[in-house]
Write a protein that holds these residues in place. Structure first.
Motif, PDB file in Angstrom:
ATOM      1  N   ALA A  14       0.835  -1.204   0.000  1.00 36.91           N
ATOM      2  CA  ALA A  14       0.000   0.000   0.000  1.00 36.91           C
ATOM      3  C   ALA A  14       0.869   1.253   0.000  1.00 36.91           C
ATOM      4  CB  ALA A  14      -0.918   0.000   1.216  1.00 36.91           C
ATOM      5  N   ALA A  15       1.978   1.202   0.749  1.00 35.34           N
ATOM      6  CA  ALA A  15       2.872   2.356   0.810  1.00 35.34           C
ATOM      7  C   ALA A  15       3.522   2.610  -0.548  1.00 35.34           C
ATOM      8  CB  ALA A  15       3.939   2.129   1.872  1.00 35.34           C
ATOM      9  N   VAL A  16       3.955   1.530  -1.224  1.00 36.41           N
ATOM     10  CA  VAL A  16       4.555   1.669  -2.553  1.00 36.41           C
ATOM     11  C   VAL A  16       3.530   2.214  -3.535  1.00 36.41           C
ATOM     12  CG1 VAL A  16       5.517   0.412  -4.508  1.00 36.41           C
ATOM     13  CG2 VAL A  16       6.284  -0.120  -2.189  1.00 36.41           C
ATOM     14  N   TYR A  17       2.300   1.658  -3.469  1.00 37.71           N
ATOM     15  CA  TYR A  17       1.241   2.109  -4.376  1.00 37.71           C
ATOM     16  C   TYR A  17       0.922   3.576  -4.156  1.00 37.71           C
ATOM     17  CZ  TYR A  17      -3.254   2.399  -6.745  1.00 37.71           C
ATOM     18  OH  TYR A  17      -4.284   2.771  -7.574  1.00 37.71           O
ATOM     19  N   ALA A  18       0.958   4.003  -2.889  1.00 41.36           N
ATOM     20  CA  ALA A  18       0.621   5.391  -2.571  1.00 41.36           C
ATOM     21  C   ALA A  18       1.634   6.364  -3.150  1.00 41.36           C
ATOM     22  CB  ALA A  18       0.537   5.571  -1.057  1.00 41.36           C
ATOM     23  N   GLN A  19       2.860   5.871  -3.396  1.00 43.87           N
ATOM     24  CA  GLN A  19       3.889   6.730  -3.951  1.00 43.87           C
ATOM     25  C   GLN A  19       3.768   6.893  -5.462  1.00 43.87           C
ATOM     26  OE1 GLN A  19       7.640   5.126  -2.651  1.00 43.87           O
ATOM     27  NE2 GLN A  19       7.103   5.269  -0.495  1.00 43.87           N
ATOM     28  N   VAL A  20       2.959   6.050  -6.111  1.00 39.05           N
ATOM     29  CA  VAL A  20       2.772   6.136  -7.553  1.00 39.05           C
ATOM     30  C   VAL A  20       1.709   7.185  -7.850  1.00 39.05           C
ATOM     31  CG1 VAL A  20       2.100   4.909  -9.645  1.00 39.05           C
ATOM     32  CG2 VAL A  20       3.383   3.706  -7.859  1.00 39.05           C
ATOM     33  N   PRO A  21       2.054   8.244  -8.574  1.00 43.50           N
ATOM     34  CA  PRO A  21       1.065   9.285  -8.842  1.00 43.50           C
ATOM     35  C   PRO A  21      -0.073   8.764  -9.712  1.00 43.50           C
ATOM     36  CG  PRO A  21       3.044   9.639 -10.155  1.00 43.50           C
ATOM     37  CD  PRO A  21       3.351   8.527  -9.207  1.00 43.50           C
ATOM     38  N   ALA A  25       2.122   9.085 -14.442  1.00 44.99           N
ATOM     39  CA  ALA A  25       3.169   8.361 -13.714  1.00 44.99           C
ATOM     40  C   ALA A  25       4.425   8.219 -14.565  1.00 44.99           C
ATOM     41  CB  ALA A  25       2.659   6.991 -13.289  1.00 44.99           C
ATOM     42  N   THR A  26       4.259   8.171 -15.876  1.00 44.93           N
ATOM     43  CA  THR A  26       5.364   8.251 -16.828  1.00 44.93           C
ATOM     44  C   THR A  26       5.049   9.390 -17.798  1.00 44.93           C
ATOM     45  OG1 THR A  26       4.358   6.619 -18.301  1.00 44.93           O
ATOM     46  CG2 THR A  26       5.914   5.791 -16.661  1.00 44.93           C
ATOM     47  N   PRO A  27       6.043   9.900 -18.518  1.00 42.69           N
ATOM     48  CA  PRO A  27       5.788  11.048 -19.391  1.00 42.69           C
ATOM     49  C   PRO A  27       4.741  10.732 -20.463  1.00 42.69           C
ATOM     50  CG  PRO A  27       8.147  10.785 -19.040  1.00 42.69           C
ATOM     51  CD  PRO A  27       7.490   9.565 -18.457  1.00 42.69           C
ATOM     52  N   PRO A  28       3.771  11.623 -20.671  1.00 45.47           N
ATOM     53  CA  PRO A  28       2.776  11.408 -21.726  1.00 45.47           C
ATOM     54  C   PRO A  28       3.439  11.319 -23.103  1.00 45.47           C
ATOM     55  CG  PRO A  28       2.045  13.128 -20.223  1.00 45.47           C
ATOM     56  CD  PRO A  28       3.476  12.828 -19.877  1.00 45.47           C
ATOM     57  N   ASN A 309      12.496   6.433 -21.598  1.00 44.94           N
ATOM     58  CA  ASN A 309      11.571   7.514 -21.284  1.00 44.94           C
ATOM     59  C   ASN A 309      10.472   7.057 -20.336  1.00 44.94           C
ATOM     60  OD1 ASN A 309       8.787   8.974 -22.319  1.00 44.94           O
ATOM     61  ND2 ASN A 309      10.511  10.404 -22.243  1.00 44.94           N
ATOM     62  N   GLN A 310      10.011   5.834 -20.520  1.00 46.24           N
ATOM     63  CA  GLN A 310       8.874   5.327 -19.758  1.00 46.24           C
ATOM     64  C   GLN A 310       9.292   4.485 -18.551  1.00 46.24           C
ATOM     65  OE1 GLN A 310       5.317   5.944 -20.737  1.00 46.24           O
ATOM     66  NE2 GLN A 310       6.603   7.596 -21.554  1.00 46.24           N
ATOM     67  N   ASP A 311      10.564   4.477 -18.232  1.00 48.01           N
ATOM     68  CA  ASP A 311      11.057   3.708 -17.094  1.00 48.01           C
ATOM     69  C   ASP A 311      10.360   4.160 -15.804  1.00 48.01           C
ATOM     70  OD1 ASP A 311      13.325   1.800 -16.146  1.00 48.01           O
ATOM     71  OD2 ASP A 311      13.476   3.522 -14.806  1.00 48.01           O
ATOM     72  N   VAL A 312       9.856   3.202 -15.036  1.00 45.13           N
ATOM     73  CA  VAL A 312       8.990   3.546 -13.909  1.00 45.13           C
ATOM     74  C   VAL A 312       9.727   4.238 -12.764  1.00 45.13           C
ATOM     75  CG1 VAL A 312       7.303   1.745 -14.410  1.00 45.13           C
ATOM     76  CG2 VAL A 312       9.250   1.216 -12.913  1.00 45.13           C
ATOM     77  N   LEU A 313      11.054   4.123 -12.722  1.00 49.29           N
ATOM     78  CA  LEU A 313      11.794   4.856 -11.691  1.00 49.29           C
ATOM     79  C   LEU A 313      11.648   6.365 -11.891  1.00 49.29           C
ATOM     80  CD1 LEU A 313      13.712   4.644  -9.241  1.00 49.29           C
ATOM     81  CD2 LEU A 313      15.630   4.643 -10.867  1.00 49.29           C
ATOM     82  N   GLY A 314      11.559   6.784 -13.136  1.00 50.78           N
ATOM     83  CA  GLY A 314      11.311   8.189 -13.438  1.00 50.78           C
ATOM     84  C   GLY A 314      12.427   9.127 -13.052  1.00 50.78           C
ATOM     85  N   LEU A 330      23.984  10.432 -17.766  1.00 49.80           N
ATOM     86  CA  LEU A 330      23.832   9.139 -17.086  1.00 49.80           C
ATOM     87  C   LEU A 330      22.480   9.081 -16.410  1.00 49.80           C
ATOM     88  CD1 LEU A 330      25.087   6.439 -15.998  1.00 49.80           C
ATOM     89  CD2 LEU A 330      25.791   7.766 -13.989  1.00 49.80           C
ATOM     90  N   ARG A 331      21.810   7.944 -16.586  1.00 43.48           N
ATOM     91  CA  ARG A 331      20.492   7.769 -15.977  1.00 43.48           C
ATOM     92  C   ARG A 331      20.354   6.378 -15.355  1.00 43.48           C
ATOM     93  NH1 ARG A 331      14.469   8.785 -18.465  1.00 43.48           N
ATOM     94  NH2 ARG A 331      13.358   7.601 -16.887  1.00 43.48           N
ATOM     95  N   PRO A 332      19.981   6.284 -14.070  1.00 47.92           N
ATOM     96  CA  PRO A 332      19.695   4.982 -13.465  1.00 47.92           C
ATOM     97  C   PRO A 332      18.309   4.498 -13.876  1.00 47.92           C
ATOM     98  CG  PRO A 332      19.329   6.705 -11.857  1.00 47.92           C
ATOM     99  CD  PRO A 332      19.833   7.390 -13.102  1.00 47.92           C
ATOM    100  N   LEU A 333      18.159   3.184 -14.006  1.00 45.95           N
ATOM    101  CA  LEU A 333      16.891   2.593 -14.425  1.00 45.95           C
ATOM    102  C   LEU A 333      16.332   1.682 -13.341  1.00 45.95           C
ATOM    103  CD1 LEU A 333      17.996   1.811 -18.079  1.00 45.95           C
ATOM    104  CD2 LEU A 333      16.547   3.711 -17.329  1.00 45.95           C
ATOM    105  N   ALA A 334      15.056   1.397 -13.426  1.00 47.77           N
ATOM    106  CA  ALA A 334      14.354   0.705 -12.346  1.00 47.77           C
ATOM    107  C   ALA A 334      14.912  -0.686 -12.062  1.00 47.77           C
ATOM    108  CB  ALA A 334      12.863   0.624 -12.680  1.00 47.77           C
ATOM    109  N   ASN A 335      15.416  -1.381 -13.074  1.00 47.61           N
ATOM    110  CA  ASN A 335      15.908  -2.754 -12.863  1.00 47.61           C
ATOM    111  C   ASN A 335      17.368  -2.809 -12.464  1.00 47.61           C
ATOM    112  OD1 ASN A 335      17.197  -2.105 -15.248  1.00 47.61           O
ATOM    113  ND2 ASN A 335      16.790  -4.080 -16.234  1.00 47.61           N
ATOM    114  N   GLY A 336      17.994  -1.639 -12.215  1.00 45.93           N
ATOM    115  CA  GLY A 336      19.396  -1.608 -11.816  1.00 45.93           C
ATOM    116  C   GLY A 336      20.359  -1.318 -12.951  1.00 45.93           C
TER     117      GLY A 336
END
Length: 399
Positions: A14-21, A25-28, A309-314, A330-336
Motif C-alpha cells: 500500500a505504501a509503494v502504491y501510494a507513492q505512484v502518482p 506516472a510516466t511522461p505522456p 523515457n517510460q522507465d517507472v523509476l522516473g 547518465l540515468r539509473p533505471l528501475a531494474n538496476g
C-alpha cells in the motif's frame, strides 16, 4: 505469525502504491496538432491522424494521446459553456474523444490562462470550473494550458495555474494538466505544487538544431541544454517538457519553420528523440503521420529508446560531462541498469573515449547500443566515432 506477515506485506504494498502518482506516472506520449494544422484543426484530419498513428505502430509503441492545440474553439453558448467551432468539429469534441477512446487512445485539449488564447480564440480565465466540467463531460484526458495575454509576474501565473488545477480535480474526471508558460517564470520551481503534471521549459521549438544568435526560435539543443540543469525537478507525475518532437518535418512550412526552422539531419532528429527520452520529456510527434517517411517512423518507434523515457523509476538523466564538444548523460533505471547518452555537439565527426568510472560507475558492464539494437561488448568504457550532432545511447547491465 502468518497473519502479521501478510499484514506487513499489505502495508508495504500500500505504501509503494501510494507513492505512484495517479496522473502521468510516466511522461505522456502522443501527437500534437499545431505544426501541421496550425489554425485549422478539424475533425476529419484529427481522425485520419489517429488512424495513421494506429496503422504506423505508434499507438502500440506507447503514443496514446492526440493533443488538440489552439483554434478549435467556437466561443461560448448562451449559458457561457465553451463550445467547439461547428464547422471544424461538426460532430463535437465528445464524439472525437469517443472515436479516439475506441482505438485505445486519449484526447488532449487546449486552453489559456487569459480571456483569449495565443490565436485570439476563447480561453478560460474566470471560467475555470465551468470549462473543466465541460472538458470532463467531453471525456477529455489532458489539458494544455497556455499563457498568452496573461501578466508576466510569477505569482499571477501560480494563481492561475493553481485555479485551473483545482477545477480539473473537482471536475469528476482524471485530467492531466500541462503547464505551458514557456519557462520565463521557472515553472519547475512551482508547477507540481500548484497541481501541474508537466511544464514547458522553453519557448516553442522550431525545426532546427540550435538558435545560435539569440534572435528567436528555440532549437533542439537549446532545449536539451536547458533541461539538463533541471533533473532535480523531474519524476513520476512531474515532468520537464521540451515541447514537440520535430522528426519528419524536414522544413515543412508552418509554425515550426519560423526563425529559420529549415529542417534537421537524421542524426539531429534522432538525437532529439534520444535526449528527450533520457531526460524524461513528454514525447509528442508533430509531423504529418499520414505521410511520414521510414526515417521518422523508425525514430518514433524505437522501443528500446522509449523504454528509457517510460522507465517507472522516473529518474531524469544527469549531465556528467560538458565540454565544448561533448555532453555525456547518465540515468539509473528501475531494474538496476544504467543508460548513457554521448552527444557530439560539434559540426564534424569526433572520436569519443568515455570511461564509465568518470560517470560514477565502477563495475564492468554489458553494453547494448540502443540504435543498433545489439550488444557491442563487455567493458568499463566505450571508445568510438560519433558523427556531427549524433547521440550514442547505451544500456549498461552490470556483469
Amino acid at each position: 505469525m502468518k497473519l502479521k506477515l501478510t499484514l506487513l506485506m499489505f502495508l508495504i504494498g500500500a505504501a509503494v502504491y501510494a507513492q505512484v502518482p495517479k496522473l502521468a506516472a510516466t511522461p505522456p506520449m502522443g501527437w500534437m496538432s499545431w505544426n501541421i494544422m496550425s489554425e485549422n484543426p478539424n475533425e476529419k484530419d484529427i481522425k485520419e491522424m489517429a488512424d495513421a498513428m494506429v496503422n504506423s505502430g505508434m499507438v502500440k509503441a506507447g503514443y496514446q494521446y492526440i493533443f488538440l492545440d489552439d483554434c478549435w474553439q467556437g466561443g461560448r453558448d448562451n449559458k457561457n459553456n465553451i463550445i467547439a467551432d461547428p464547422k471544424k468539429f461538426p460532430s463535437g469534441i465528445k464524439a472525437l474523444a469517443d472515436y479516439l477512446h475506441s482505438k485505445g487512445m486519449k484526447l488532449g485539449i487546449y486552453s489559456d490562462a487569459a480571456p483569449l488564447t495565443c490565436g485570439g480564440y476563447t480561453a478560460s480565465l474566470n471560467f475555470e470550473e465551468q470549462d473543466a466540467k465541460t472538458f470532463a463531460s467531453w471525456d477529455i484526458d489532458y489539458l494544455k494550458y497556455d499563457y498568452c495575454n496573461a501578466p508576466e509576474d510569477v505569482e499571477t501565473a501560480k494563481k492561475r495555474y493553481g485555479t485551473i488545477a483545482k477545477a480539473l480535480r473537482k471536475s469528476g474526471r482524471d485530467i492531466v494538466l500541462g503547464i505551458c508558460e514557456w519557462g520565463p517564470r521557472e515553472p519547475w520551481n512551482w508547477g507540481a505544487q500548484v497541481g501541474g503534471q508537466s511544464w514547458r521549459t522553453t519557448f516553442d521549438i522550431r525545426d532546427k538544431w540550435m538558435d545560435i544568435e539569440g534572435k528567436g526560435g528555440v532549437g533542439i539543443y537549446n532545449v536539451v541544454d536547458k533541461m539538463a540543469g533541471l533533473a532535480s525537478f523531474s519524476g513520476p507525475g512531474k515532468w520537464n517538457d521540451g515541447d514537440m518532437l520535430v522528426a519528419g518535418l524536414h522544413g515543412t512550412k508552418g509554425p515550426s519553420s519560423a526563425f529559420n526552422g529549415n529542417g534537421c539531419t537524421k542524426a539531429e532528429y534522432q538525437s532529439q528523440m534520444s535526449l528527450y527520452s533520457i531526460l524524461n520529456s513528454p514525447l509528442y510527434a508533430s509531423c504529418d503521420i499520414r505521410k511520414m517517411d521510414d526515417e521518422a517512423k523508425n525514430i518514433f518507434t524505437n522501443a528500446e529508446i522509449i523504454a528509457l523515457n517510460q522507465d517507472v523509476l522516473g529518474k531524469q538523466a544527469e549531465r556528467k560531462i560538458k565540454t565544448d564538444i561533448w555532453d555525456v548523460f547518465l540515468r539509473p533505471l528501475a531494474n538496476g541498469d544504467f543508460a548513457v547518452a554521448i552527444l557530439n555537439k560539434s559540426a564534424s565527426t569526433q572520436n569519443a573515449k568515455v570511461n564509465f568510472a568518470e560517470l560514477g560507475l565502477a563495475d564492468q558492464y554489458e553494453i547494448k547500443d540502443l540504435w543498433q539494437h545489439k550488444m557491442i561488448g563487455k567493458n568499463n568504457k566505450w571508445t568510438g566515432e560519433v558523427t556531427a550532432h549524433e547521440t550514442k545511447v547505451f544500456r549498461l547491465k552490470k556483469v
